[in-house]
Design a protein around this motif. Structure first.
Motif, PDB file in Angstrom:
ATOM      1  N   LEU A 221       0.856  -1.189   0.000  1.00  0.00           N
ATOM      2  CA  LEU A 221       0.000   0.000   0.000  1.00  0.00           C
ATOM      3  C   LEU A 221       0.890   1.237   0.000  1.00  0.00           C
ATOM      4  O   LEU A 221       1.771   1.377   0.869  1.00  0.00           O
ATOM      5  CB  LEU A 221      -0.908   0.026   1.234  1.00  0.00           C
ATOM      6  N   ASP A 222       0.669   2.091  -0.994  1.00  0.00           N
ATOM      7  CA  ASP A 222       1.400   3.349  -1.107  1.00  0.00           C
ATOM      8  C   ASP A 222       0.525   4.431  -0.478  1.00  0.00           C
ATOM      9  O   ASP A 222      -0.408   4.930  -1.111  1.00  0.00           O
ATOM     10  CB  ASP A 222       1.673   3.631  -2.590  1.00  0.00           C
ATOM     11  N   ALA A 223       0.807   4.744   0.792  1.00  0.00           N
ATOM     12  CA  ALA A 223       0.001   5.750   1.484  1.00  0.00           C
ATOM     13  C   ALA A 223       0.645   7.121   1.258  1.00  0.00           C
ATOM     14  O   ALA A 223       1.465   7.589   2.052  1.00  0.00           O
ATOM     15  CB  ALA A 223      -0.109   5.412   2.959  1.00  0.00           C
TER      16      ALA A 223
ATOM     17  N   ALA B 129       4.105   4.732   4.222  1.00  0.00           N
ATOM     18  CA  ALA B 129       3.530   6.073   4.117  1.00  0.00           C
ATOM     19  C   ALA B 129       4.656   7.042   3.757  1.00  0.00           C
ATOM     20  O   ALA B 129       5.807   6.846   4.169  1.00  0.00           O
ATOM     21  CB  ALA B 129       2.883   6.459   5.435  1.00  0.00           C
ATOM     22  N   THR B 130       4.314   8.050   2.989  1.00  0.00           N
ATOM     23  CA  THR B 130       5.357   8.984   2.529  1.00  0.00           C
ATOM     24  C   THR B 130       5.162  10.382   3.130  1.00  0.00           C
ATOM     25  O   THR B 130       4.829  10.520   4.296  1.00  0.00           O
ATOM     26  CB  THR B 130       5.426   8.986   0.989  1.00  0.00           C
ATOM     27  N   ALA B 131       5.371  11.409   2.290  1.00  0.00           N
ATOM     28  CA  ALA B 131       5.541  12.764   2.827  1.00  0.00           C
ATOM     29  C   ALA B 131       4.359  13.316   3.630  1.00  0.00           C
ATOM     30  O   ALA B 131       4.578  14.079   4.581  1.00  0.00           O
ATOM     31  CB  ALA B 131       5.872  13.707   1.679  1.00  0.00           C
TER      32      ALA B 131
ATOM     33  N   GLU C  15      14.704   6.066   1.254  1.00  0.00           N
ATOM     34  CA  GLU C  15      14.093   4.805   0.808  1.00  0.00           C
ATOM     35  C   GLU C  15      13.174   5.070  -0.389  1.00  0.00           C
ATOM     36  O   GLU C  15      13.185   4.333  -1.375  1.00  0.00           O
ATOM     37  CB  GLU C  15      13.261   4.178   1.933  1.00  0.00           C
ATOM     38  N   GLU C  16      12.403   6.134  -0.295  1.00  0.00           N
ATOM     39  CA  GLU C  16      11.451   6.465  -1.360  1.00  0.00           C
ATOM     40  C   GLU C  16      12.199   6.672  -2.679  1.00  0.00           C
ATOM     41  O   GLU C  16      11.786   6.168  -3.730  1.00  0.00           O
ATOM     42  CB  GLU C  16      10.683   7.730  -0.961  1.00  0.00           C
ATOM     43  N   GLY C  17      13.317   7.391  -2.612  1.00  0.00           N
ATOM     44  CA  GLY C  17      14.109   7.655  -3.812  1.00  0.00           C
ATOM     45  C   GLY C  17      14.780   6.398  -4.327  1.00  0.00           C
ATOM     46  O   GLY C  17      14.680   6.052  -5.504  1.00  0.00           O
TER      47      GLY C  17
ATOM     48  N   LEU D 218      13.087  10.115 -11.243  1.00  0.00           N
ATOM     49  CA  LEU D 218      12.531  11.381 -10.756  1.00  0.00           C
ATOM     50  C   LEU D 218      11.089  11.128 -10.349  1.00  0.00           C
ATOM     51  O   LEU D 218      10.290  10.675 -11.165  1.00  0.00           O
ATOM     52  CB  LEU D 218      12.568  12.434 -11.872  1.00  0.00           C
ATOM     53  N   ASP D 219      10.768  11.364  -9.085  1.00  0.00           N
ATOM     54  CA  ASP D 219       9.420  11.120  -8.572  1.00  0.00           C
ATOM     55  C   ASP D 219       8.881  12.450  -8.043  1.00  0.00           C
ATOM     56  O   ASP D 219       9.583  13.146  -7.306  1.00  0.00           O
ATOM     57  CB  ASP D 219       9.512  10.067  -7.448  1.00  0.00           C
ATOM     58  N   LEU D 220       7.689  12.799  -8.450  1.00  0.00           N
ATOM     59  CA  LEU D 220       7.063  14.025  -7.935  1.00  0.00           C
ATOM     60  C   LEU D 220       5.728  13.666  -7.300  1.00  0.00           C
ATOM     61  O   LEU D 220       4.833  13.148  -7.978  1.00  0.00           O
ATOM     62  CB  LEU D 220       6.863  15.041  -9.071  1.00  0.00           C
TER      63      LEU D 220
HETATM   64 CA   LIG Z   1       4.201   9.302  -3.970  1.00  0.00          CA
END
Ligand SMILES: [Ca+2]
Ligand SMILES: Nc1ccn([C@@H]2O[C@H](COP(=O)(O)OP(=O)(O)OP(=O)(O)O)[C@@H](O)[C@H]2O)c(=O)n1
Length: 500
Positions: free
Chosen positions: A53-55, A130-132, A173-175, A199-201
């Motif tokens: 799950l990408d929260a 979970a991210t930002a 980790e996300e990068g 590159l992730d935005l």
């Molecule tokens: Ca994201």
């Protein structure tokens, strides 16, 4: 010659050496068929599954991955089987009502139960990262962020899968996992084609990750991996507050700030919004984030008029102000005193990079200058004309593409120092081979140990080689049998005589 003897001569099966020939050929065929069956593997393969799950800050997605059980360590074998977009906003928006965060996952998790065969449920791992949005909530209200995580944890534990934890992942980790995903799916780890940068935005943060080949001057930005027998030193950085929703807040704050003490009825003429766009917005909607440092309790509950004037050049000038380039303690920086070596090689730009550029129909087939011209003319388009042209697009999204497109170009050019050549080496992508680009796949591959440090053992010979080898071996057996027969047969004449 009597009748019985005559029959013996005519019926070849009564001659032992012919029988041996047939025996030799049969042995050869049996061996070859056995080898072919083993090499081709049975048609009905066992599949394994994993759920991530990408929260994110703006929304949650549930991804189901699938791979053939016996090819766990071969690169490129894991593919996305299914994706489900959770209704509503990201889990961090439930800070006031944490129990609703867990509930929000129900529909997609029920879908996961239907998608994955029942007999595999128990062995299927589930991870939530979970991210930002959650990083910001943790900074703002640690207890609330813990409650939200506890709520999604309780919800995920009610499913028959193997729950493996819910946590806030770090920006590194996300990068790094985004970079692993892109290169795994492109099979760059096993070919000599080199790797691509990622590159992730997102809505609240943005990541840049690539192999630079130069010294990484700050430890925080360096990650080492050994994958499939090769060493990689990655440069990675995650800019918290530089996702496109937070930068919009930062940019509005920048423009509102000088007007705050001058007048009570603030009209903000924004070059990043279309002429004819006019909306009353609350100060709260801009200042409700830890990214926006200003404290304006006096304005709580009040509104300002947000009016578009559609001027791309001025929009870019306004956005440039959110990058602080006045100070750098390293040999070189991107912005905000963050070390960055010069960008190098090809890049894959995904998530909001893709949503925005795909909508604007800007690809890197356009030169950087052409892309700017296209964006310039889009930003000057009247708001009513746009609404008529795109009746199906949510107005909030539609109103923000001029801003977001300008932000993307400014981030690449002024932030990361992309040259027109680097722009040409960048691809805006949503998927690679039908699997979405993003950190989730890399995260799962890592946690399930599916990306080995050393290259997995490859067969000594290709399939054709095995078949040829077996053919030669069968012939050899056959020749041996013939020779054996010739040399060791009992002389037939005298034996017959003895019997007679
Ligand atoms: Ca994201
Ligand atoms: N078809 C879409 C889908 C999303 N968005 C926007 O794209 C941004 C980023 O979306 P996403 O990559 O999903 O961000 P998150 O993962 O939610 O945020 P983060 O990674 O920062 O946690 C959001 O502003 C969202 O509104 C968009 O413009 N068009």
């Amino acid at each position: 010659m009597d009748e019985q003897q005559e029959m013996k001569v005519k019926n070849p099966w009564h001659r032992p050496h012919i029988f041996l020939v047939a025996f030799g050929i049969s042995v050869g065929i049996i061996i070859m068929v056995a080898i072919a069956v083993v090499q081709n593997k049975p048609l009905h393969q066992k599949y394994k599954y994993g759920i991530v799950l990408d929260a994110g800050s703006s929304h949650t997605s549930v991804y189901i991955y699938e791979w053939p059980a016996e090819k766990e360590n071969n690169t490129g074998m894991v593919r996305q089987k299914h994706a489900c977009s959770v209704k509503g906003k990201g889990i961090s928006s439930y800070s006031g009502t944490p129990e609703k965060a867990g509930e929000s996952l129900k529909e997609c998790m029920d879908e996961a139960k239907k998608t994955i065969p029942k007999q595999r449920h128990q062995e299927t791992p589930v991870y939530l990262g979970a991210t930002a949005g959650m990083r910001l909530l943790k900074m703002d209200n640690d207890i609330a962020s813990e409650k939200v995580l506890a709520s999604v944890e309780t919800s995920l534990q009610t499913y028959p899968f193997s729950y493996q934890g819910a946590r806030i992942i770090t920006g590194q980790e996300e990068g790094a996992f985004g970079w692993i995903t892109v290169n795994y799916l492109s099979e760059n780890f096993i070919t000599a084609s080199g790797t691509v940068g990622a590159l992730d935005l997102g809505g609240a943060s943005t990541q840049i990750t690539f192999v630079s080949g130069q010294e990484v001057e700050s430890l925080d930005n360096s990650i080492d991996f050994r994958l499939y027998g090769n060493d990689y030193r990655l440069y990675t950085h995650s800019f918290l507050c530089y996702g496109k929703d937070q930068v919009l807040k930062l940019s509005l704050e920048q423009q509102i700030k000088p007007k705050l003490d001058v007048t009570d009825n603030i009209i903000l003429e924004d070059p990043c919004f279309h002429p004819g766009y006019e909306m009353n917005k609350s100060f709260q909607s801009v200042f409700d984030s830890p990214c926006v440092k200003m404290v304006t309790h006096s304005k709580t509950g009040q509104t300002f008029k947000h009016k578009g004037i559609g001027d791309w050049k001025k929009c870019q000038e306004a956005i440039t102000k959110v990058f602080n380039t006045s100070y750098c303690r390293y040999s070189r920086c991107s912005f905000n005193d963050v070390f960055q070596p010069p960008v190098k090689g090809r890049f894959g730009a995904f998530s909001a990079y893709y949503f925005v550029m795909n909508f604007l129909n800007v690809t890197t087939d356009n030169s950087l200058d052409d892309a700017k011209k296209k964006l310039g003319s889009y930003c000057t388009t009247h708001w009513n004309t746009l609404k008529q042209k795109h009746p199906g697009v949510k107005e909030k999204y539609l109103s923000e593409y001029c801003f977001s497109g300008t932000y993307i170009i400014t981030l690449l050019e002024d932030g990361y120092k992309f040259t027109p050549e680097d722009w040409k080496n960048t691809n805006f992508i949503r998927t690679i081979k039908d699997s979405e680009a993003g950190w989730t796949l890399g995260y799962m591959l890592n946690l399930t140990n599916m990306i080995p440090a050393e290259a997995p053992d490859t067969p000594l010979l290709p399939f054709g080689g095995y078949v040829s080898l077996m053919l030669v071996l069968s012939l050899l057996i056959f020749v041996c049998l013939i020779l054996g027969y010739i040399f060791f047969r009992r002389p037939s004449g005298p034996a017959h005589k003895e019997i007679i």
